[in-house]
Design a protein around this motif. Structure first.
Motif, PDB file in Angstrom:
ATOM      1  N   LEU A 273     -14.735 -68.246  20.991  1.00  0.00           N
ATOM      2  CA  LEU A 273     -13.996 -67.046  21.386  1.00  0.00           C
ATOM      3  C   LEU A 273     -14.439 -66.557  22.755  1.00  0.00           C
ATOM      4  O   LEU A 273     -13.611 -66.191  23.597  1.00  0.00           O
ATOM      5  CB  LEU A 273     -14.180 -65.951  20.331  1.00  0.00           C
ATOM      6  N   LYS A 274     -15.746 -66.587  23.001  1.00  0.00           N
ATOM      7  CA  LYS A 274     -16.268 -66.154  24.293  1.00  0.00           C
ATOM      8  C   LYS A 274     -15.731 -67.033  25.429  1.00  0.00           C
ATOM      9  O   LYS A 274     -15.377 -66.550  26.499  1.00  0.00           O
ATOM     10  CB  LYS A 274     -17.797 -66.190  24.263  1.00  0.00           C
ATOM     11  N   ILE A 275     -15.645 -68.333  25.187  1.00  0.00           N
ATOM     12  CA  ILE A 275     -15.141 -69.274  26.187  1.00  0.00           C
ATOM     13  C   ILE A 275     -13.658 -69.044  26.445  1.00  0.00           C
ATOM     14  O   ILE A 275     -13.203 -69.024  27.581  1.00  0.00           O
ATOM     15  CB  ILE A 275     -15.415 -70.728  25.755  1.00  0.00           C
ATOM     16  N   PHE A 276     -12.878 -68.868  25.385  1.00  0.00           N
ATOM     17  CA  PHE A 276     -11.427 -68.781  25.521  1.00  0.00           C
ATOM     18  C   PHE A 276     -10.885 -67.378  25.747  1.00  0.00           C
ATOM     19  O   PHE A 276      -9.758 -67.216  26.197  1.00  0.00           O
ATOM     20  CB  PHE A 276     -10.741 -69.401  24.294  1.00  0.00           C
ATOM     21  N   ASP A 277     -11.665 -66.359  25.431  1.00  0.00           N
ATOM     22  CA  ASP A 277     -11.184 -64.983  25.568  1.00  0.00           C
ATOM     23  C   ASP A 277     -10.855 -64.698  27.035  1.00  0.00           C
ATOM     24  O   ASP A 277     -11.698 -64.840  27.912  1.00  0.00           O
ATOM     25  CB  ASP A 277     -12.253 -64.004  25.055  1.00  0.00           C
ATOM     26  N   GLY A 278      -9.650 -64.313  27.279  1.00  0.00           N
ATOM     27  CA  GLY A 278      -9.214 -63.994  28.627  1.00  0.00           C
ATOM     28  C   GLY A 278      -8.824 -65.195  29.467  1.00  0.00           C
ATOM     29  O   GLY A 278      -8.448 -65.044  30.633  1.00  0.00           O
ATOM     30  N   ALA A 279      -8.923 -66.396  28.901  1.00  0.00           N
ATOM     31  CA  ALA A 279      -8.557 -67.595  29.664  1.00  0.00           C
ATOM     32  C   ALA A 279      -7.052 -67.604  29.948  1.00  0.00           C
ATOM     33  O   ALA A 279      -6.257 -67.204  29.103  1.00  0.00           O
ATOM     34  CB  ALA A 279      -8.951 -68.846  28.894  1.00  0.00           C
ATOM     35  N   LYS A 280      -6.684 -68.004  31.116  1.00  0.00           N
ATOM     36  CA  LYS A 280      -5.276 -68.100  31.468  1.00  0.00           C
ATOM     37  C   LYS A 280      -4.776 -69.537  31.340  1.00  0.00           C
ATOM     38  O   LYS A 280      -3.598 -69.777  31.299  1.00  0.00           O
ATOM     39  CB  LYS A 280      -5.061 -67.583  32.883  1.00  0.00           C
ATOM     40  N   LYS A 281      -5.701 -70.491  31.290  1.00  0.00           N
ATOM     41  CA  LYS A 281      -5.332 -71.892  31.193  1.00  0.00           C
ATOM     42  C   LYS A 281      -6.382 -72.612  30.353  1.00  0.00           C
ATOM     43  O   LYS A 281      -7.571 -72.366  30.514  1.00  0.00           O
ATOM     44  CB  LYS A 281      -5.268 -72.495  32.602  1.00  0.00           C
ATOM     45  N   VAL A 282      -5.924 -73.493  29.482  1.00  0.00           N
ATOM     46  CA  VAL A 282      -6.838 -74.247  28.633  1.00  0.00           C
ATOM     47  C   VAL A 282      -6.788 -75.706  29.062  1.00  0.00           C
ATOM     48  O   VAL A 282      -5.759 -76.286  29.225  1.00  0.00           O
ATOM     49  CB  VAL A 282      -6.457 -74.136  27.151  1.00  0.00           C
TER      50      VAL A 282
END
Length: 179
Positions: free
Chosen positions: A170-179
């Motif tokens: 969650l910390k890594i992906f939270d707020g991510a605009k691109k995966v």
């Protein structure tokens, strides 16, 4: 309706016919590991307590040892357990009449629901997440993890490790605009 049930038979939603190669009957020799994993799930994750009503939902091609180990673990904890086997849920929710009233009635009366179905809650208007999670039920949806291999592998880890992995992701992906 008659047309819909014909479509459902010709478009499998789960199991080997739908391309899940790991979905097959397990070997009874895995039962000790399955019971350990089931106890981890039932005792530590959904925290089943004595006299609670637990519903284990299985599709017709769910591995019976997986569903049985979950039901057995809840029974060992003193729960009132029911297992219901239903036809496969439709992928994408193309059959709006599923699940049937019998499953919905059992769901409404359960304190805890453990689902071993491949496409279920998110693919049905009757059980979409806003309805499920607005209730006070504790729900564990194993989805594609309801195979012996996944249960045995996942069941080896304490819930604290699984929570740490989830928190980190969650910390890594939270707020991510691109995966």
């Amino acid at each position: 309706s008659r047309v819909m049930s014909t479509v459902r038979l010709s478009v499998p939603a789960s199991g080997p016919a739908a391309g899940y190669p790991g979905h097959h009957a397990s070997n009874p020799n895995l039962l000790p590991q399955l019971m350990e994993a089931a106890m981890n799930c039932v005792r530590d994750y959904v925290q089943v307590r004595r006299a609670e009503r637990v519903l284990v939902v299985a599709e017709c091609d769910t591995d019976p040892l997986v569903a049985g180990s979950l039901a057995s673990a809840a029974t060992l904890l003193g729960a009132d357990v029911a297992t219901i086997t239903v036809p496969s849920f439709s992928a994408g929710g193309f059959d709006p009449e599923t699940p049937g009233e019998m499953l919905m009635g059992a769901f409404e009366r359960a304190d805890v629901v453990i689902s071993c179905a491949y496409f279920e809650f998110a693919h049905s208007k009757k059980t979409f997440f806003d309805k499920l999670f607005s209730s006070r039920k504790r729900i564990c949806s194993l989805i594609m993890g309801a195979t012996a291999g996944c249960m045995v592998t996942g069941g080896r880890f304490p819930i604290e490790i699984m929570q740490a992995i989830g928190d980190r992701a969650l910390k890594i992906f939270d707020g991510a605009k691109k995966v």
